[in-house]
Design a protein around this motif. Structure first.
Motif, mmCIF file in Angstrom:
data_model
loop_
_atom_site.group_PDB
_atom_site.id
_atom_site.type_symbol
_atom_site.label_atom_id
_atom_site.label_comp_id
_atom_site.label_asym_id
_atom_site.label_seq_id
_atom_site.Cartn_x
_atom_site.Cartn_y
_atom_site.Cartn_z
ATOM 1 N N PRO A 153 0.832 -1.212 0.000
ATOM 2 C CA PRO A 153 0.000 0.000 0.000
ATOM 3 C C PRO A 153 0.862 1.255 0.000
ATOM 4 O O PRO A 153 2.006 1.251 0.479
ATOM 5 C CB PRO A 153 -0.812 -0.127 1.290
ATOM 6 N N PHE A 154 0.300 2.340 -0.528
ATOM 7 C CA PHE A 154 1.060 3.582 -0.631
ATOM 8 C C PHE A 154 1.480 4.136 0.726
ATOM 9 O O PHE A 154 2.524 4.791 0.831
ATOM 10 C CB PHE A 154 0.257 4.637 -1.393
ATOM 11 N N ASP A 155 0.694 3.882 1.772
ATOM 12 C CA ASP A 155 1.082 4.437 3.071
ATOM 13 C C ASP A 155 2.332 3.763 3.632
ATOM 14 O O ASP A 155 2.948 4.263 4.576
ATOM 15 C CB ASP A 155 -0.070 4.364 4.080
ATOM 16 N N ILE A 156 2.716 2.636 3.045
ATOM 17 C CA ILE A 156 3.987 1.985 3.405
ATOM 18 C C ILE A 156 5.053 2.269 2.349
ATOM 19 O O ILE A 156 6.207 2.570 2.678
ATOM 20 C CB ILE A 156 3.790 0.467 3.565
ATOM 21 N N ALA A 162 10.852 7.342 0.199
ATOM 22 C CA ALA A 162 11.443 8.617 0.616
ATOM 23 C C ALA A 162 12.774 8.414 1.325
ATOM 24 O O ALA A 162 13.644 9.300 1.285
ATOM 25 C CB ALA A 162 10.469 9.368 1.515
ATOM 26 N N GLN A 163 12.954 7.263 1.935
ATOM 27 C CA GLN A 163 14.223 6.985 2.621
ATOM 28 C C GLN A 163 15.395 6.925 1.646
ATOM 29 O O GLN A 163 16.543 7.123 2.043
ATOM 30 C CB GLN A 163 14.124 5.669 3.393
ATOM 31 N N GLY A 167 10.482 11.328 -3.483
ATOM 32 C CA GLY A 167 9.277 11.907 -2.927
ATOM 33 C C GLY A 167 9.417 12.329 -1.476
ATOM 34 O O GLY A 167 10.505 12.428 -0.916
ATOM 35 N N ASN A 168 8.250 12.559 -0.859
ATOM 36 C CA ASN A 168 8.127 13.020 0.522
ATOM 37 C C ASN A 168 7.606 11.864 1.369
ATOM 38 O O ASN A 168 6.795 11.077 0.899
ATOM 39 C CB ASN A 168 7.160 14.206 0.557
ATOM 40 N N PRO A 169 8.054 11.721 2.625
ATOM 41 C CA PRO A 169 7.589 10.579 3.428
ATOM 42 C C PRO A 169 6.101 10.599 3.748
ATOM 43 O O PRO A 169 5.549 9.563 4.133
ATOM 44 C CB PRO A 169 8.435 10.674 4.703
ATOM 45 N N ASP A 170 5.447 11.736 3.597
ATOM 46 C CA ASP A 170 4.013 11.835 3.865
ATOM 47 C C ASP A 170 3.235 11.486 2.594
ATOM 48 O O ASP A 170 3.300 12.221 1.605
ATOM 49 C CB ASP A 170 3.658 13.251 4.311
ATOM 50 N N ARG A 172 0.348 11.945 1.812
ATOM 51 C CA ARG A 172 -0.623 12.988 1.456
ATOM 52 C C ARG A 172 0.036 14.246 0.903
ATOM 53 O O ARG A 172 -0.644 15.166 0.480
ATOM 54 C CB ARG A 172 -1.456 13.350 2.677
ATOM 55 N N SER A 173 1.367 14.284 0.894
ATOM 56 C CA SER A 173 2.067 15.465 0.407
ATOM 57 C C SER A 173 1.822 15.664 -1.088
ATOM 58 O O SER A 173 1.867 14.700 -1.868
ATOM 59 C CB SER A 173 3.568 15.329 0.666
ATOM 60 N N PRO A 174 1.590 16.912 -1.522
ATOM 61 C CA PRO A 174 1.446 17.179 -2.964
ATOM 62 C C PRO A 174 2.667 16.744 -3.770
ATOM 63 O O PRO A 174 2.555 16.468 -4.964
ATOM 64 C CB PRO A 174 1.261 18.703 -3.015
ATOM 65 N N LYS A 175 3.829 16.667 -3.122
ATOM 66 C CA LYS A 175 5.042 16.255 -3.822
ATOM 67 C C LYS A 175 4.977 14.804 -4.276
ATOM 68 O O LYS A 175 5.763 14.384 -5.131
ATOM 69 C CB LYS A 175 6.257 16.463 -2.925
ATOM 70 N N ASN A 176 4.056 14.040 -3.710
ATOM 71 C CA ASN A 176 3.932 12.627 -4.087
ATOM 72 C C ASN A 176 2.856 12.385 -5.135
ATOM 73 O O ASN A 176 2.661 11.239 -5.558
ATOM 74 C CB ASN A 176 3.638 11.779 -2.855
ATOM 75 N N ARG A 177 2.163 13.432 -5.554
ATOM 76 C CA ARG A 177 1.102 13.250 -6.547
ATOM 77 C C ARG A 177 1.667 12.639 -7.824
ATOM 78 O O ARG A 177 1.041 11.765 -8.434
ATOM 79 C CB ARG A 177 0.440 14.601 -6.850
ATOM 80 N N ARG A 178 2.858 13.073 -8.250
ATOM 81 C CA ARG A 178 3.479 12.537 -9.463
ATOM 82 C C ARG A 178 3.611 11.030 -9.395
ATOM 83 O O ARG A 178 3.280 10.321 -10.365
ATOM 84 C CB ARG A 178 4.853 13.186 -9.652
ATOM 85 N N TYR A 179 4.061 10.523 -8.258
ATOM 86 C CA TYR A 179 4.332 9.089 -8.124
ATOM 87 C C TYR A 179 3.058 8.278 -7.903
ATOM 88 O O TYR A 179 2.845 7.243 -8.552
ATOM 89 C CB TYR A 179 5.319 8.859 -6.980
ATOM 90 N N ILE A 180 2.203 8.745 -6.997
ATOM 91 C CA ILE A 180 0.989 7.978 -6.681
ATOM 92 C C ILE A 180 0.024 7.971 -7.860
ATOM 93 O O ILE A 180 -0.448 6.912 -8.294
ATOM 94 C CB ILE A 180 0.314 8.541 -5.415
ATOM 95 N N ASP A 181 -0.267 9.138 -8.407
ATOM 96 C CA ASP A 181 -1.221 9.192 -9.515
ATOM 97 C C ASP A 181 -0.635 8.572 -10.788
ATOM 98 O O ASP A 181 -1.372 8.003 -11.601
ATOM 99 C CB ASP A 181 -1.663 10.625 -9.774
ATOM 100 N N GLY A 182 0.686 8.664 -10.957
ATOM 101 C CA GLY A 182 1.307 8.003 -12.100
ATOM 102 C C GLY A 182 1.184 6.496 -12.001
ATOM 103 O O GLY A 182 0.907 5.809 -12.992
ATOM 104 N N GLN A 183 1.358 5.955 -10.806
ATOM 105 C CA GLN A 183 1.189 4.515 -10.601
ATOM 106 C C GLN A 183 -0.276 4.102 -10.773
ATOM 107 O O GLN A 183 -0.565 3.032 -11.323
ATOM 108 C CB GLN A 183 1.693 4.115 -9.209
#
Length: 212
Positions: A153-156, A162-163, A167-170, A172-183
């Protein structure tokens, strides 16, 4: 039996008169590199000759990766990799009818620059273990004799990615929209979970669970 051992046994059972090609897919932070490395070591321990390759060796340069915008999910999905060279230099040569002479990478993402590698010649019974996002895309899926989808899951996966600087460890961060929505775009178009030979729950890196 651990999932890695299960996959190794299944791959070794494939016909060995040609290169056997295995893909490990999953979202960023799913543990693809970790699992593929472990699979490669398991296969080597059983006497196989392993060709270990990552999709990151075929990334496009930033001007191509970000041509739709640095935050574009569609750009992440469609522009991250040079599939033409991946197929021409790696996958076609290692496929039935290929000459076995392959190049394992053309790009160094850490230095963000092209690299030149000499061609290598694969043994007839070698096993390609390839890891990377989007490996069940329409233009790639026919190349795999066996494939793995790592379910996380994305929350994991997002904090895990981010480690290592993605992206950002959160989540919900807008910085992760590229990765989550792209996937999500990739999953909607290509259904990698259904296309994979096996699905493995890899939320706990130390205790992966075979789902199918």
């Amino acid at each position: 039996m651990r999932p890695c051992q299960h996959v190794a046994e299944a791959v070794l059972a494939l016909p060995a008169h040609r290169v056997r090609r295995v893909a490990v897919d999953g979202v960023d932070g799913a543990g693809k590199t970790h699992f593929a490395d472990a699979l490669g070591m398991e296969l080597s321990a059983r006497g196989a000759t392993v060709i270990r390759v990552s999709a990151d060796g075929f990334l496009n340069p930033p001007r191509t990766r970000h041509r739709r915008g640095r935050d574009s999910p569609e750009g992440f999905y469609r522009d991250s990799f040079d599939y033409g060279r991946m197929v021409r230099l790696l996958l076609d040569p290692l496929s039935p009818g290929g000459n076995g002479e392959y190049i394992r990478e053309v790009y160094d993402v850490r230095r963000e620059r092209e690299v030149r590698r000499l061609p290598e010649l694969a043994q007839d019974d070698a096993i390609l273990v390839f890891d990377g996002i989007f490996t069940h895309r329409d233009e790639l899926r026919r190349y795999w004799d066996y494939s793995v989808w790592l379910e996380v899951p994305f929350d994991i996966s997002i904090p895990r990615a981010a480690q290592r600087g993605v992206g950002n460890p959160d989540p919900r961060s807008p910085k992760n929209r590229r990765y989550i929505d792209g996937q999500k775009l990739y999953m909607a178009e290509c259904h990698p979970r259904e296309r994979a030979t096996v699905v493995i729950d890899n939320a706990d890196l130390t205790n992966p669970v075979l789902l199918t």
